[in-house]
Every structure is written in structure tokens, then in C-alpha cells.
Scaffold this active site. Structure first.
Site, PDB file in Angstrom:
ATOM      1  N   GLU A  85       0.811  -1.215   0.000  1.00 41.94           N
ATOM      2  CA  GLU A  85       0.000   0.000   0.000  1.00 41.94           C
ATOM      3  C   GLU A  85       0.844   1.265   0.000  1.00 41.94           C
ATOM      4  O   GLU A  85       0.329   2.359  -0.260  1.00 41.94           O
ATOM      5  CB  GLU A  85      -0.930   0.007   1.221  1.00 41.94           C
ATOM      6  CG  GLU A  85      -2.043  -1.025   1.184  1.00 41.94           C
ATOM      7  CD  GLU A  85      -3.055  -0.773   0.083  1.00 41.94           C
ATOM      8  OE1 GLU A  85      -3.144   0.366  -0.403  1.00 41.94           O
ATOM      9  OE2 GLU A  85      -3.745  -1.740  -0.316  1.00 41.94           O
ATOM     10  N   GLU A 116       7.685 -22.066   7.649  1.00 45.07           N
ATOM     11  CA  GLU A 116       8.086 -21.249   8.800  1.00 45.07           C
ATOM     12  C   GLU A 116       8.951 -22.003   9.803  1.00 45.07           C
ATOM     13  O   GLU A 116       9.380 -21.435  10.797  1.00 45.07           O
ATOM     14  CB  GLU A 116       6.838 -20.739   9.521  1.00 45.07           C
ATOM     15  CG  GLU A 116       6.004 -21.835  10.163  1.00 45.07           C
ATOM     16  CD  GLU A 116       4.780 -21.288  10.875  1.00 45.07           C
ATOM     17  OE1 GLU A 116       4.708 -21.492  12.106  1.00 45.07           O
ATOM     18  OE2 GLU A 116       3.928 -20.681  10.220  1.00 45.07           O
TER      19      GLU A 116
END
Length: 302
Positions: A85, A116
């Protein structure tokens, strides 16, 4: 490991929602809403740590470095979301604020199992983006124990980058690998261990604070207006014209024409009208003011 997981606040059962499976819809969403009220208060408790993260991010970007978010699963997605953004909102180059998610871009829309679980995966992903001492890295993990994030933060400190750990548990493991820890303790989730709820909301708020405050400090906001908005479509062009009208009291036609003369850049358009100068002079003033509109106008007036 299992015993350690059960000791985490984010994994505890919420006593207020033990019977949530036996109540009606209004009671379910009311319970969620009541828990969500706790999030902003928890974020308020860590404002000093957030302030430090903002200062480091500002310093990095001023030196030509980057702000880099890194995490796995929901945490990684939140970092990517905040990063992507920044270019349309603040006209930052896409490579200045990065979001890295364990498992790569495909993991944003589909879980990548095991991505992960290895510390070296986090380190390798930072090596792949050529991490330097000029960068600030924010490792995100609700549990505060994700190996991928641990490895990333440890490597960040190794190369001299600023390392920030963002979690939702006190004394989080990832904090020990960072220069500073932002531990937003929001309490047990409505659904036990579902950290996409309060924990994710808290982290979204913190990341919004870090990126927005950083961009404000870098002069990408005038008053409370996004004067560095990237005019990439008609909606954003209309917003840019409206911003110029609001700041300068110019009418629509003058604001539009000035914006176009300023190569669709809001900041020089404002300076042009405020100082009655041309685009070249406005850009000269902005350069002297490090891109700060208020300072640029003040320099001209002095």
C-alpha cells in the site's frame, strides 16, 4: 515444545467464550466485538517501542535503506499488505518498503506447510534481497516463537540492520533476537489459538502506525493530506485535485491545470500555487526542504 506452546497467552483458552458454540449469532458476534475492544488498549501500552521502530525506519529510508517486514502465515500477509500500500499512498518506490512472507508470494493466497519451521529460511530470504546495515527489519510472529522469523532477525543483527520483533506474548523468543521487541499482549483469542483475530488486528494497527508515521516524518503528508499520492488512475487524480483545492483554495480548473503542469505530482503543484512559482522553482524549493511541503513554502517566504 507442546508444553511451551500451551504457556503462551495467545494459546490460552478464553474463559469468556467457553460456551460460544451454544449461543445465538448475536451473542457470538457480541463476544468477538467485546474482545476486539481490548486491542487498541494493548497497542497503547507499547507506543514507546513503536516510536523507536518509526525512528529507525525513518533513519533507514533517509540513508537509502529499506523498511522490511518479514513473517509467516497471517503475520507475513499483514506485512505484505502494509508494504504494497505504500507505493500508491506515498509514491514510495516498490523496493523501499518490502513485505516478505515465508514460502514466497504464493504463500499469500495458499498456506505453504513447513515454510516457517526453519530459521535458515528466514535468513536466506533476507540474503536474497541483499539486506544491508542501512535497512530496518520488522519480524512479525503472533506467538513470538516462529523459527523463520527468529532466523531473519538474527541475520539482520548480524549484518548491522536494525531488528524489531513484533509479537503478542510477553518475553517472546523473537524479542531475544532483536534490538527491540514490540509485544502487544491482547489476551486469549475468542477461538483458542486463532491469532488471525485479535493478534492479527493488533499487528495490523501497529504496522499501519509504523508505515504511516514514518511517511509523515519523511514529508509525504501536508497537514493531514496525502500529498505524495501516486496519481495512477482517475480516482487518484480526482483525489489529487481535491487535495490541491483544499490546501490552496484554488478552484477546480486551476488545481487540475497546475497538477498537470506538475507532472501529476501533488507536492510541487501545491508549492506552485502557494508561492506563485513555476514547476522548476517549486521542485528546487522541495529539494531544499527534503520534500517537505510546509518547509518548502517557508523557505520561499523567508
Amino acid at each position: 515444545m507442546e508444553e511451551h506452546l500451551r504457556s503462551l497467552t495467545t494459546e490460552l483458552r478464553n474463559e469468556k467464550t467457553m460456551n460460544i458454540d451454544s449461543v445465538n449469532t448475536m451473542d457470538i458476534i457480541s463476544a468477538i466485538n467485546k474482545e476486539d475492544f481490548k486491542v487498541a488498549a494493548a497497542v497503547q501500552e507499547v507506543l514507546p517501542e513503536i516510536e523507536t521502530a518509526v525512528e529507525w525506519a525513518c533513519e533507514s529510508l533517509k540513508k537509502g535503506g529499506r523498511l522490511i517486514y518479514i513473517g509467516a502465515g497471517t503475520s507475513g500477509r499483514l506485512g505484505v499488505l502494509d508494504a504494497v500500500e505504500c507505493p500508491p499512498t506515498f509514491s514510495t518506490p516498490p523496493d523501499r518498503v518490502l513485505g516478505i512472507i515465508a514460502g514466497g508470494e504464493n504463500a499469500f493466497v495458499r498456506a505453504v506447510e513447513g515454510a516457517e519451521d526453519k530459521e535458515e529460511f528466514g535468513e536466506n530470504d533476507l540474503i536474497d534481497v541483499a539486506l544491508t546495515a542501512n535497512d530496518t527489519v520488522i519480524g512479525i510472529a503472533a506467538s513470538g516463537r516462529t523459527p523463520y522469523v527468529k532466523g531473519a532477525l538474527r541475520y539482520a543483527r548480524k549484518v548491522g540492520a536494525k531488528a524489531v520483533a513484533l509479537s503478542c506474548n510477553n518475553n517472546a523468543s523473537i524479542t531475544k533476537e532483536a534490538d527491540i521487541g514490540i509485544e502487544v499482549v491482547v489476551g486469549p483469542e475468542v477461538l483458542t489459538g486463532s491469532t488471525r483475530m485479535k493478534a492479527a488486528t493488533a499487528h495490523k494497527m501497529v504496522l499501519n502506525m509504523i508505515s504511516t508515521a514514518t511517511m509523515i516524518r519523511l514529508g509525504k503528508v501536508y497537514e493531514n493530506l496525502m500529498v505524495d499520492v501516486n496519481v495512477s488512475n482517475q480516482k487518484l487524480k480526482d483525489r489529487a485535485v481535491n487535495i490541491i483545492e483544499t490546501v490552496t483554495n484554488a478552484d477546480y480548473d486551476q488545481a487540475l491545470k497546475t497538477l498537470e503542469k506538475a507532472n501529476n505530482q501533488v507536492k510541487p503543484a501545491i508549492v506552485m500555487i502557494k508561492t506563485a512559482t513555476d514547476y522548476e522553482k517549486a521542485m528546487e524549493l522541495l529539494e531544499k526542504a527534503d520534500g517537505d511541503v510546509r518547509k518548502a513554502i517557508s523557505i520561499y517566504e523567508d
